[in-house]
Design an enzyme around this catalytic site. Structure first.
Site, PDB file in Angstrom:
ATOM      1  N   CYS A  32       7.972  29.289  -9.874  1.00  0.00           N
ATOM      2  CA  CYS A  32       8.504  28.554 -11.126  1.00  0.00           C
ATOM      3  C   CYS A  32       7.256  27.497 -11.308  1.00  0.00           C
ATOM      4  O   CYS A  32       6.901  26.609 -10.482  1.00  0.00           O
ATOM      5  CB  CYS A  32       9.757  27.642 -10.784  1.00  0.00           C
ATOM      6  SG  CYS A  32       9.970  26.550 -12.207  1.00  0.00           S
ATOM      7  N   CYS A  35       8.276  23.690 -10.926  1.00  0.00           N
ATOM      8  CA  CYS A  35       8.653  22.907  -9.526  1.00  0.00           C
ATOM      9  C   CYS A  35       7.543  22.146  -8.971  1.00  0.00           C
ATOM     10  O   CYS A  35       6.443  22.195  -9.486  1.00  0.00           O
ATOM     11  CB  CYS A  35       8.962  24.051  -8.602  1.00  0.00           C
ATOM     12  SG  CYS A  35      10.738  24.636  -8.832  1.00  0.00           S
ATOM     13  N   HIS A  96      15.017  22.722  -8.873  1.00  0.00           N
ATOM     14  CA  HIS A  96      14.969  23.971  -9.743  1.00  0.00           C
ATOM     15  C   HIS A  96      16.162  24.246 -10.549  1.00  0.00           C
ATOM     16  O   HIS A  96      16.477  24.777 -11.606  1.00  0.00           O
ATOM     17  CB  HIS A  96      14.272  25.042  -9.104  1.00  0.00           C
ATOM     18  CG  HIS A  96      14.035  26.292  -9.871  1.00  0.00           C
ATOM     19  ND1 HIS A  96      13.051  26.451 -10.767  1.00  0.00           N
ATOM     20  CD2 HIS A  96      14.692  27.486 -10.137  1.00  0.00           C
ATOM     21  CE1 HIS A  96      13.041  27.662 -11.302  1.00  0.00           C
ATOM     22  NE2 HIS A  96      14.070  28.160 -10.865  1.00  0.00           N
ATOM     23  N   ASN A 136      16.194  23.551 -25.542  1.00  0.00           N
ATOM     24  CA  ASN A 136      16.763  24.819 -25.340  1.00  0.00           C
ATOM     25  C   ASN A 136      17.180  25.316 -24.226  1.00  0.00           C
ATOM     26  O   ASN A 136      16.561  25.268 -23.316  1.00  0.00           O
ATOM     27  CB  ASN A 136      15.618  25.881 -25.869  1.00  0.00           C
ATOM     28  CG  ASN A 136      15.265  25.675 -27.178  1.00  0.00           C
ATOM     29  OD1 ASN A 136      16.077  24.822 -28.081  1.00  0.00           O
ATOM     30  ND2 ASN A 136      13.793  26.085 -27.643  1.00  0.00           N
ATOM     31  N   HIS A 147      13.971  26.127 -15.122  1.00  0.00           N
ATOM     32  CA  HIS A 147      13.591  24.735 -14.294  1.00  0.00           C
ATOM     33  C   HIS A 147      14.340  23.704 -15.780  1.00  0.00           C
ATOM     34  O   HIS A 147      13.828  23.826 -16.860  1.00  0.00           O
ATOM     35  CB  HIS A 147      12.293  24.560 -13.921  1.00  0.00           C
ATOM     36  CG  HIS A 147      12.163  23.202 -13.198  1.00  0.00           C
ATOM     37  ND1 HIS A 147      12.202  23.359 -11.735  1.00  0.00           N
ATOM     38  CD2 HIS A 147      12.466  22.005 -13.548  1.00  0.00           C
ATOM     39  CE1 HIS A 147      12.133  22.374 -11.309  1.00  0.00           C
ATOM     40  NE2 HIS A 147      12.118  21.360 -12.287  1.00  0.00           N
ATOM     41  N   HIS A 149      14.531  21.294 -18.291  1.00  0.00           N
ATOM     42  CA  HIS A 149      13.137  20.775 -18.968  1.00  0.00           C
ATOM     43  C   HIS A 149      13.684  20.686 -20.605  1.00  0.00           C
ATOM     44  O   HIS A 149      14.734  21.520 -20.933  1.00  0.00           O
ATOM     45  CB  HIS A 149      12.055  21.257 -18.886  1.00  0.00           C
ATOM     46  CG  HIS A 149      12.066  22.745 -19.424  1.00  0.00           C
ATOM     47  ND1 HIS A 149      12.648  23.867 -18.791  1.00  0.00           N
ATOM     48  CD2 HIS A 149      11.377  22.972 -20.719  1.00  0.00           C
ATOM     49  CE1 HIS A 149      12.252  24.817 -19.748  1.00  0.00           C
ATOM     50  NE2 HIS A 149      11.265  24.321 -20.807  1.00  0.00           N
ATOM     51  N   GLN A 151      11.926  19.388 -24.362  1.00  0.00           N
ATOM     52  CA  GLN A 151      10.553  19.474 -25.083  1.00  0.00           C
ATOM     53  C   GLN A 151      10.412  18.542 -26.340  1.00  0.00           C
ATOM     54  O   GLN A 151      11.364  18.021 -26.672  1.00  0.00           O
ATOM     55  CB  GLN A 151      10.066  20.974 -25.849  1.00  0.00           C
ATOM     56  CG  GLN A 151      10.389  22.090 -24.839  1.00  0.00           C
ATOM     57  CD  GLN A 151       9.981  23.445 -25.576  1.00  0.00           C
ATOM     58  OE1 GLN A 151       9.023  23.799 -26.096  1.00  0.00           O
ATOM     59  NE2 GLN A 151      11.083  24.079 -25.625  1.00  0.00           N
TER      60      GLN A 151
HETATM   61 ZN   LIG Z   1      11.449  25.279 -10.898  1.00  0.00          ZN
END
Ligand SMILES: [Zn+2]
Ligand SMILES: [Zn+2]
Ligand SMILES: [Zn+2]
Length: 337
Positions: A32, A35, A96, A136, A147, A149, A151
């Protein structure tokens, strides 16, 4: 590689960003890129063994602060312009497999403060007219990285959906003398059937006119235009109501719930928007545990959404999963940090 092309039929910009085809697509968890970089491991986007919340520029941006010249010439009807702007990625946590719903409310409050910081900083850029904060979540929405997150897109124009809301809010303000979103929130509170949760600073409801089965709007009780105007108590209220809502979403089908989360606030083009009102909208694509709502002909081709469900029933379902949020002792000191 990337440019904005004008769509004269709809009066809006389309971003052509062909390089995004190359971006990382659902890598195995060991690889990933979001990470922390493990000692001796491959270098990720974050060259640290651990982190808290991290913001960095997207490696596959659809808008760039120093964009290339358009690769094509515009036409008389369709001018082109450089795809100027900024695309940032916000990592919510180093773990993660976490999600925002699983993070403690203190972490969500930290995220609120990061959003405020990014809104203020990006908003001061002369070429940025709108700072759009969103997430999203879930493969159902097409995320390419699991992961946790979100935007941020800093656009060089006010996007069309915001223009529509601004126009509706302005005409209501001019004809009635009140804020449209304050009035909607008051109606929802008085009615109560579509309320999902509320606290001193925020309420969350499925609006009467929802387009998605589990669409929830999170609205500040105080009339304000941007996240940066929230007091520390209101920031905590926002973190609390988000935690409540996200946990309720996950409880619905006993699984991590996919959604698009979008923040609607005033533009940063220098004009004033006293008629507008800060809020966050959630559009989950699920209408049942394993059934997706597709944007089909009517939605996509005509712009009319067909919602097969009743907002009143969906809000009642969500309310059964609402639980109190507990702040740890750390939370009480968040105001000064
Ligand atoms: Zn990750
Ligand atoms: Zn208002
Ligand atoms: Zn909105």
């Amino acid at each position: 590689m990337s440019e904005l092309r004008w769509n004269p039929l709809l009066g809006e910009w389309v971003d052509t960003a062909t390089h995004r085809q190359e971006r990382t697509f659902l890598p195995p968890a060991d690889y990933c890129p979001l990470c922390p970089t493990r000692p001796g491991g491959f270098p990720t986007e974050v060259p640290e063994p651990d982190y808290d919340i991290v913001v960095f520029e997207n490696r596959f941006p659809s808008l760039k602060s120093r964009p290339d010249d358009p690769a094509v010439e515009g036409t008389e009807l369709s001018p082109v312009r450089p795809a100027r702007g900024i695309c940032e990625v916000v990592l919510y946590a180093p773990r993660h497999t976490s999600t925002l719903a699983q993070e403690p409310v203190e972490q969500i409050h930290k995220l609120v403060r990061v959003w405020i910081d990014r809104f203020e900083e990006l908003g001061t850029l002369e070429y940025v007219d709108y700072v759009f904060i969103f997430e999203n979540k879930g493969e159902e929405i097409g995320v390419t990285l699991h992961h946790p997150h979100g935007q941020i897109y800093a656009y060089p124009f006010i996007p069309p959906r915001i223009i529509q809301e601004l126009q509706q809010s302005r005409s209501h303000w001019e004809s009635k003398g009140t804020c449209l979103i304050c009035d909607i929130a008051r109606l929802e509170k008085d009615d109560g059937r579509r309320l999902v949760a509320e606290n001193d600073s925020f309420s969350a409801y499925i609006p009467f006119f929802a387009r998605w089965p589990y669409e929830v709007h999170v609205v500040s009780k105080r009339h304000l235009q941007a996240i940066s105007e929230l007091s520390v108590d209101e920031q905590r209220g926002l973190a609390s109501i988000m935690k409540t809502l996200l946990v309720a979403y996950d409880g619905l089908f006993a699984k991590s719930f996919p959604y698009m989360m979008v923040m609607h606030q005033r533009p940063t083009d220098g004009a004033s928007y006293p008629h507008y009102h800060f809020h966050i909208e959630f559009y989950p694509p699920l209408r049942a545990s394993n059934r997706l709502k597709y944007l089909a002909g009517s939605e996509t081709g005509a712009g009319m959404f067909i919602n097969d469900t009743l907002a009143e029933e969906k809000a009642a379902e969500l309310r059964t999963h609402v639980a109190p949020v507990t702040w740890g002792t750390a939370g009480h000191n968040q105001g000064t940090g």
